[in-house]
Design an enzyme around this catalytic site. Sequence first.
Site, short mmCIF file in Angstrom:
data_model
loop_
_atom_site.label_atom_id
_atom_site.label_comp_id
_atom_site.label_asym_id
_atom_site.label_seq_id
_atom_site.Cartn_x
_atom_site.Cartn_y
_atom_site.Cartn_z
NE ARG A 261 3.90 6.55 1.64
CZ ARG A 261 4.18 5.33 2.10
NH1 ARG A 261 4.73 4.44 1.30
NH2 ARG A 261 3.91 5.02 3.32
CG ASN B 135 8.28 -1.90 0.76
OD1 ASN B 135 7.64 -1.96 1.81
ND2 ASN B 135 8.95 -0.81 0.40
CB ALA C 272 1.28 0.36 6.69
CB SER D 194 12.26 4.54 5.46
OG SER D 194 11.27 3.67 5.98
CG ASP E 154 -0.80 -17.23 8.68
OD1 ASP E 154 0.22 -17.39 9.37
OD2 ASP E 154 -1.95 -17.14 9.15
CE1 TYR F 59 8.82 5.05 2.94
CE2 TYR F 59 7.25 6.87 3.02
CZ TYR F 59 7.75 5.69 3.55
OH TYR F 59 7.19 5.17 4.68
CG HIS G 11 4.81 -2.00 10.53
ND1 HIS G 11 6.13 -2.35 10.66
CD2 HIS G 11 4.79 -1.01 9.58
CE1 HIS G 11 6.87 -1.59 9.86
NE2 HIS G 11 6.08 -0.77 9.20
CD GLU H 274 10.44 -7.33 6.72
OE1 GLU H 274 10.70 -8.42 7.29
OE2 GLU H 274 10.02 -6.33 7.32
NE ARG I 213 6.55 4.61 10.04
CZ ARG I 213 5.46 4.66 9.26
NH1 ARG I 213 5.17 3.67 8.47
NH2 ARG I 213 4.70 5.73 9.25
CG HIS J 259 10.93 -2.13 5.21
ND1 HIS J 259 9.56 -2.04 5.05
CD2 HIS J 259 11.16 -3.29 5.85
CE1 HIS J 259 9.00 -3.09 5.61
NE2 HIS J 259 9.94 -3.87 6.09
NE ARG K 274 9.63 6.35 8.76
CZ ARG K 274 8.76 6.06 7.78
NH1 ARG K 274 8.99 5.06 6.95
NH2 ARG K 274 7.66 6.79 7.64
N PRO L 26 0.79 -1.23 0.00
CG PRO L 26 -0.16 -1.15 2.11
CD PRO L 26 0.50 -2.08 1.15
CG ASN L 27 -0.26 4.29 1.23
OD1 ASN L 27 -1.24 4.81 0.70
ND2 ASN L 27 -0.32 3.72 2.42
C1 DQA Z 1 8.06 1.13 4.20
C2 DQA Z 1 8.07 1.38 5.72
C3 DQA Z 1 6.68 1.16 6.31
O1 DQA Z 1 6.71 1.38 7.70
C4 DQA Z 1 5.69 2.10 5.68
O2 DQA Z 1 4.40 1.86 6.17
C5 DQA Z 1 5.71 2.06 4.19
C6 DQA Z 1 6.99 1.97 3.51
C7 DQA Z 1 9.41 1.45 3.56
O3 DQA Z 1 9.62 1.02 2.43
O4 DQA Z 1 10.24 2.12 4.17
O5 DQA Z 1 4.69 2.18 3.54
O6 DQA Z 1 7.78 -0.24 3.98
#
Ligand code: DQA
Length: 146
Positions: A17, A71, A74, A99, A84, A22, A77, A95, A108, A97, A104, A9-10
Site C-alpha cells: 500500500r 495504529n 483512518a 507516517s 470510548d 508507508y 480521525h 497511539e 489527518r 502512526h 499530510r 484498516p488497510n
Molecule cells: C496511519 C495514518 C492514517 O492517517 C492513515 O489513515 C493510515 C495509516 C499511519 O500509520 O501513518 O491508515 O495511521
Amino acid sequence: MRIQIINGPNLNLLGIREPEIYGKRAWEDYLKELRARFPKVRIDYFQSNLEGELINKIHEVGFDRDGIILNAGAYTHTSIAILDALKSVSTPTVEVHISNVYQREDFRRRSIISPGCVGFIGGFGLDSYRLAVEALIDNAARAKAE
Ligand code: DQA
C-alpha cells in the site's frame, strides 16, 4: 511483560500500500525483527479492517496486558467508539502512526483517539512501533516504582 499491537484498516497491506508513504517492508518481516529485539517481551499482534473487531480486541486485552500499541489507521480521525473503548479499559495505550500525520492532509491532523492514549508516536516509519515498545517498557517500570 506482555504487549498487544493492534493495527487497523488497510494496514494488512503494508509493503504494498502506498509504499512512498508507508514503506516497502512487509509487516510480518518487521514483526519478526521486533520480537527478536525484545526477547523478554511477549508481543501479540492483531489486525482488522473492522471497527467493531478493533473494539472487541481492546476490550479483550484491555485489563491484563502491560500495554497496547494501537495504529487505528483512518479510524484515528473518525472513531469516537474506539476512543470510548480505550477509556473503558485500564491497559495504557500508545497511539502509533507510520507516517507523520501532521505533514499530510488536514483531516489527518485531528486524532479522535488521542485523549484515550498515554502518548503518541508517529512519523518514524515502522520504527514507530519499536519506539512505542520502548515507551511502554519505561512506562511499566515507572508504574512499578511508584
Ligand atoms: C496511519 C495514518 C492514517 O492517517 C492513515 O489513515 C493510515 C495509516 C499511519 O500509520 O501513518 O491508515 O495511521
